[in-house]
Design a protein around this motif. Structure first.
Motif, PDB file in Angstrom:
ATOM      1  N   ARG A 194      13.553   4.187   5.959  1.00 43.50           N
ATOM      2  CA  ARG A 194      14.650   3.317   5.517  1.00 43.50           C
ATOM      3  C   ARG A 194      15.247   2.533   6.679  1.00 43.50           C
ATOM      4  NH1 ARG A 194      18.755   6.954   2.185  1.00 43.50           N
ATOM      5  NH2 ARG A 194      18.599   8.147   4.123  1.00 43.50           N
ATOM      6  N   ARG A 195      15.005   3.010   7.898  1.00 44.05           N
ATOM      7  CA  ARG A 195      15.508   2.286   9.076  1.00 44.05           C
ATOM      8  C   ARG A 195      14.656   1.068   9.403  1.00 44.05           C
ATOM      9  NH1 ARG A 195      16.811   7.198  13.367  1.00 44.05           N
ATOM     10  NH2 ARG A 195      18.205   8.411  12.016  1.00 44.05           N
ATOM     11  N   VAL A 196      13.465   0.996   8.798  1.00 45.44           N
ATOM     12  CA  VAL A 196      12.564  -0.136   9.043  1.00 45.44           C
ATOM     13  C   VAL A 196      12.877  -1.236   8.037  1.00 45.44           C
ATOM     14  CG1 VAL A 196      10.162  -0.882   9.158  1.00 45.44           C
ATOM     15  CG2 VAL A 196      10.773   1.452   9.843  1.00 45.44           C
ATOM     16  N   ALA A 197      13.052  -2.443   8.533  1.00 47.37           N
ATOM     17  CA  ALA A 197      13.355  -3.574   7.653  1.00 47.37           C
ATOM     18  C   ALA A 197      12.234  -4.609   7.741  1.00 47.37           C
ATOM     19  CB  ALA A 197      14.690  -4.208   8.046  1.00 47.37           C
ATOM     20  N   LEU A 233       6.102   4.447  10.131  1.00 45.86           N
ATOM     21  CA  LEU A 233       7.252   3.978  10.908  1.00 45.86           C
ATOM     22  C   LEU A 233       6.906   2.842  11.868  1.00 45.86           C
ATOM     23  CD1 LEU A 233       8.869   7.428  11.738  1.00 45.86           C
ATOM     24  CD2 LEU A 233       9.371   5.905   9.828  1.00 45.86           C
ATOM     25  N   GLU A 234       5.649   2.789  12.323  1.00 48.00           N
ATOM     26  CA  GLU A 234       5.299   1.784  13.326  1.00 48.00           C
ATOM     27  C   GLU A 234       4.147   0.889  12.896  1.00 48.00           C
ATOM     28  OE1 GLU A 234       4.526   4.047  16.835  1.00 48.00           O
ATOM     29  OE2 GLU A 234       6.658   4.314  17.291  1.00 48.00           O
ATOM     30  N   GLY A 235       3.533   1.177  11.774  1.00 49.04           N
ATOM     31  CA  GLY A 235       2.411   0.354  11.328  1.00 49.04           C
ATOM     32  C   GLY A 235       1.165   0.529  12.160  1.00 49.04           C
ATOM     33  N   ARG A 236       1.089   1.635  12.920  1.00 49.74           N
ATOM     34  CA  ARG A 236      -0.100   1.895  13.740  1.00 49.74           C
ATOM     35  C   ARG A 236      -1.032   2.845  13.005  1.00 49.74           C
ATOM     36  NH1 ARG A 236       0.804   4.251  19.298  1.00 49.74           N
ATOM     37  NH2 ARG A 236       2.448   5.473  18.309  1.00 49.74           N
TER      38      ARG A 236
END
Length: 217
Positions: free
Chosen positions: A160-163, A120-123
């Motif tokens: 799906r909320r991440v674009a 979700l955050e790429g961390r």
């Protein structure tokens, strides 16, 4: 709150009315079990009370991952023949500080934190991921694997909320879960083999444990 309270009352009630109904009813033991169930149930509303913003989330997850890392480290020592905290024989699944099921639960929560941060955050929360993977493989809860898969599916849906949709990060999360699954199956190879034999063999047997018992029930 009403539903949770009713469920806890339903769990506690048998411990209270057991002695008049059954002779030699283990009242103390069952009351302790019911009390522990209620204590664990309080964790759910505790999260809503303690976690109100992102800073709170960060504090709680850091403590969770820290404890998971400690538990996994103890499990590794047990796996390598260090006889501490009621370790099982070396090379087999281990209970760490908590017992197999709680060890697996803590490790699964840590892995979920790491996967959520990754997707979700790429961390890359390496400690959360490593502690989760190592702990789940060492605890080897085959039922817990289903929970990990469902949690990963929920994270993939939230993504799906991440674009644009983070396809690579979702694939990486899937690869991590697949690694956990392979490790668990390898750790529980004997149990899995015995269960498959139980399903395929009609001969009487006295070696019926865990999933075989559940299937019969």
């Amino acid at each position: 709150w009403l539903a949770a309270g009713a469920l806890c009352a339903w769990i506690v009630a048998p411990a209270l009315y057991g002695p008049p109904v059954l002779p030699d009813y283990p009242f103390a033991e069952n009351l302790v079990t019911a009390t522990k169930f209620v204590a664990y149930a309080l964790l759910a509303p505790a999260v809503a009370v303690l976690v109100r913003d992102r800073d709170d989330v960060d504090i709680v997850t850091r403590f969770l991952v820290g404890w998971a890392a400690i538990a996994s480290a103890v499990g590794v020592l047990q796996f390598l023949r260090v006889d501490i905290f009621d370790a099982w024989p070396a090379g087999r699944r281990q209970p760490s500080l908590l017992g197999h099921h709680d060890f697996a639960t803590l490790s699964g929560a840590s892995l979920a934190v790491g996967l959520a941060a990754l997707v979700l955050e790429g961390r890359r929360r390496a400690t959360a991921l490593v502690a989760g993977v190592v702990g789940l493989v060492l605890a080897a809860p085959l039922a817990g694997l289903l929970g990990v898969v469902l949690a990963t599916g929920a994270i993939a849906l939230l993504a799906r909320r991440v674009a644009p949709y983070p396809v690579r990060r979702v694939a990486a999360a899937g690869a991590i879960v697949a690694t956990v699954a392979l490790g668990m199956v390898a750790m529980r190879a004997e149990a899995v083999s015995a269960y498959l034999e139980f399903l395929s063999d009609d001969r009487p047997t006295t070696e019926i444990e865990t999933y075989s018992q559940r299937t019969l029930l």
